[in-house]
Enzyme design. Structure first.
Site, PDB file in Angstrom:
ATOM      1  N   LYS A  64       7.564  18.094 -52.631  1.00  0.00           N
ATOM      2  CA  LYS A  64       7.816  17.721 -51.226  1.00  0.00           C
ATOM      3  C   LYS A  64       9.202  18.229 -50.834  1.00  0.00           C
ATOM      4  O   LYS A  64      10.208  17.898 -51.468  1.00  0.00           O
ATOM      5  CB  LYS A  64       7.730  16.199 -51.103  1.00  0.00           C
ATOM      6  CG  LYS A  64       7.477  15.706 -49.703  1.00  0.00           C
ATOM      7  CD  LYS A  64       7.165  14.226 -49.766  1.00  0.00           C
ATOM      8  CE  LYS A  64       7.015  13.620 -48.404  1.00  0.00           C
ATOM      9  NZ  LYS A  64       7.021  12.159 -48.475  1.00  0.00           N
TER      10      LYS A  64
HETATM   11  C1  E4P Z   1       5.405  10.288 -46.066  1.00  0.00           C
HETATM   12  O1  E4P Z   1       5.310  11.343 -46.628  1.00  0.00           O
HETATM   13  C2  E4P Z   1       6.623   9.825 -45.397  1.00  0.00           C
HETATM   14  O2  E4P Z   1       7.683   9.874 -46.289  1.00  0.00           O
HETATM   15  C3  E4P Z   1       6.438   8.448 -44.851  1.00  0.00           C
HETATM   16  O3  E4P Z   1       5.163   8.350 -44.262  1.00  0.00           O
HETATM   17  C4  E4P Z   1       7.532   7.995 -43.915  1.00  0.00           C
HETATM   18  O4  E4P Z   1       7.138   6.797 -43.323  1.00  0.00           O
HETATM   19  P1  E4P Z   1       8.142   5.798 -42.582  1.00  0.00           P
HETATM   20  O5  E4P Z   1       8.468   6.361 -41.242  1.00  0.00           O
HETATM   21  O6  E4P Z   1       7.372   4.513 -42.481  1.00  0.00           O
HETATM   22  O7  E4P Z   1       9.358   5.672 -43.461  1.00  0.00           O
END
Ligand code: E4P
Length: 216
Positions: free
Chosen positions: A87
């Site tokens: 990622k």
């Molecule tokens: C996923 O890959 C993201 O890191 C995550 O959905 C972020 O979500 P949040 O806005 O609830 O922190």
């Protein structure tokens, strides 16, 4: 649409996996910190455990922000298990790193996508997944689902192959809207997935069937 769970919590990952509908897991540094995972060895072991629970793509986020460091870190993450997806944040060096991973057959998830322009760049670089943050867009007064629709249209017209991974999901309705908007994947907290189960008429109907079954 594929379902990923958006957590580093092992019991929630197991619970979602046992439902039989889970296709993968996404994590991020905030979610890992929330579980108290600290230090490289603990982080790597945690990803390994997640890979052993779920047979699907598991996103592991790099902590570095320069091209060379992201490539080195991503190579180590990818070596943990064949299902690891590296990622990478949507920054200039991140785009270069995504291109390197794409050229070298390693899957990537481009995170922190907030615009169609960013989604185009990530697709051009060869990202396997791109993650628009629906909830955070809504929180700032814009419309996250509209961004999913726009990216889906652009990708269809241009033939881009990156999968749209709707992230930052806040509730069950977000999941339904993302499915309708053309997301390929939705990564969701467990509560939002379980929210899809709920309808008061189901509960009322089942209670009546159970009651009537006693008269059979
Ligand atoms: C996923 O890959 C993201 O890191 C995550 O959905 C972020 O979500 P949040 O806005 O609830 O922190």
């Amino acid at each position: 649409m594929k379902f990923f769970i958006d957590t580093a919590n092992l019991s929630q990952i197991r619970e979602a996996n046992e439902l039989g509908i889970l296709d993968g897991v996404t994590t991020n540094p905030s979610l890992m910190a929330k579980e108290g995972i600290k230090g490289e060895e603990a982080i790597f072991n945690h990803y390994k455990t997640i890979c052993e629970i779920v047979d699907g793509d598991i996103s592991a986020e790099v902590l570095s922000t320069t091209y060379a460091e992201m490539v080195e870190e991503g190579k180590k993450l990818a070596a943990i298990h064949p299902n690891i997806v590296v990622k990478i944040p949507m920054i200039k060096d991140g785009v270069k790193a995504i291109k390197w991973f794409s050229d070298n057959g390693i899957k990537t998830n481009c995170t922190l996508i907030f615009s169609a322009g960013q989604a185009i760049l990530a697709a051009k670089a060869g990202a396997t997944y791109i993650s628009p943050f629906i909830g955070r867009i809504d929180d700032s007064g814009w419309n996250g689902v509209q961004l999913i629709e726009q990216i889906a249209r652009i990708y269809a017209i241009q033939g881009y192959e990156s999968e749209i991974l709707a992230a930052s999901i806040r509730n069950a309705n977000h999941i339904i809207q993302c499915a309708e908007a053309g997301a390929d994947v939705c990564t969701c907290p467990l509560d939002s997935i379980l929210g899809l189960l709920k309808h008061p008429l189901t509960d009322i109907g089942l209670a009546k069937f159970i009651e009537d079954s006693k008269k059979m």
